[in-house]
Design an enzyme around this catalytic site. Sequence first.
Site, PDB file in Angstrom:
ATOM      1  CG  ASP A  52      -0.333  -0.027   2.595  1.00 16.97           C
ATOM      2  OD1 ASP A  52       1.051  -0.201   2.575  1.00 16.97           O
ATOM      3  OD2 ASP A  52      -1.074  -0.001   3.377  1.00 16.97           O
ATOM      4  CB  SER A  53       4.554   1.805   0.096  1.00 16.48           C
ATOM      5  OG  SER A  53       4.907   0.415  -0.716  1.00 16.48           O
ATOM      6  CG  ASP A  91       0.521  -4.051   2.059  1.00 14.99           C
ATOM      7  OD1 ASP A  91       0.323  -5.123   2.786  1.00 14.99           O
ATOM      8  OD2 ASP A  91       1.382  -3.146   1.779  1.00 14.99           O
ATOM      9  CE  LYS A 121       3.171  -6.240   3.839  1.00 10.29           C
ATOM     10  NZ  LYS A 121       2.654  -5.040   4.751  1.00 10.29           N
ATOM     11  CD  GLU A 123       0.258  -1.632   8.022  1.00 12.89           C
ATOM     12  OE1 GLU A 123      -0.144  -0.469   8.735  1.00 12.89           O
ATOM     13  OE2 GLU A 123       1.002  -1.215   6.775  1.00 12.89           O
ATOM     14  CD  GLU A 190       7.740  -0.488   7.761  1.00  7.61           C
ATOM     15  OE1 GLU A 190       6.707  -0.852   7.434  1.00  7.61           O
ATOM     16  OE2 GLU A 190       7.752   0.816   7.395  1.00  7.61           O
TER      17      GLU A 190
HETATM   18  O1  KIV Z   1       3.455  -1.151   1.599  1.00  3.75           O
HETATM   19  C1  KIV Z   1       4.779  -1.507   1.736  1.00  3.75           C
HETATM   20  O2  KIV Z   1       5.537  -1.495   0.928  1.00  3.75           O
HETATM   21  C2  KIV Z   1       5.099  -2.401   3.008  1.00  3.75           C
HETATM   22  C3  KIV Z   1       6.781  -2.565   3.080  1.00  3.75           C
HETATM   23  C4  KIV Z   1       7.157  -1.333   3.465  1.00  3.75           C
HETATM   24  C5  KIV Z   1       7.014  -3.685   4.076  1.00  3.75           C
HETATM   25  O3  KIV Z   1       4.284  -2.703   3.596  1.00  3.75           O
END
Ligand code: KIV
Length: 272
Positions: A52-53, A91, A121, A123, A190
């Site tokens: 989600d980055s 994510d 994934k 969090e 992280e």
């Molecule tokens: O969204 C992302 O890029 C991440 C990584 C930093 C692990 O969750």
Amino acid sequence: MSTAKKEYKRVTVKSLVEMKQNGEKISMLTAYDYSMAKIVDSASVDVILVGDSASNVMAGHETTLPITLDQMIYHASSVVKAAKRALVVVDIPFGSYQSDSKGALRSAIRIMKESGGHAVKVEGGLEIKDSVKRIIQAGIPVMGHLGLTPQSIYKFGTYTVRAKEEAEAKKLKEDAKMLEKIGCFGVVLEKIPAQLAKEVAESLTIPVIGIGAGGGVDGQVLVVHDLLGMTHEFNPRFLRRYMNLYDEMGAAIGNYVGDVKSRSFPSEDESY
Ligand code: KIV
């Protein structure tokens, strides 16, 4: 521990556990589009994370919070088309799994059906246990993410190292154990102290992938745009830049602009 590297035609969640058992470090990188994912996959990266980055890197938002489920599915479906070897983990974005476990499962199912991704994934720890359990029960592989969890940035207030205090470190260890127990196939840690990350990795049988978590874990993940030096304003200590594409691309594009202005592009050879 064997140092011989087994060849994987297609990396699966099982391969990752096997890599950990064999002492082979796992490489993971983000990608959000077809062209980048093709390069990342061809370079034999084991896991491609449609993170989600994308909210920061692709859309220019300040945090990961605004990206939507539809947008994540769009990014993931482009990446999946390019990934011939890598496991693709997607994510689940903020707001699409925290409210209740049924909603969480609906989001995970949409990602799997509409993007073709191989795993999701999420969090958090205990707070999202029911959601994680329900998704796993539906047969969807889940990767956890603990430590600095960017979707909670407004709770933390800063992007500094997490779990330096005993109480937070204890909770992180318990959450990691819990995620393994309920069936997660891996966990991202992280920005936490390297010693803590090492202890967690040694206490789990599932792979622990670190970002800013030192070398004692089972693998590493970075944002590909950071690794390539395209995001030159982002300089955390954990980041190793392998290129300076921001400057190199800027110079190439500057040359193009100069050639257009001076009429040296296109030449006769570049015309029909
Ligand atoms: O969204 C992302 O890029 C991440 C990584 C930093 C692990 O969750």
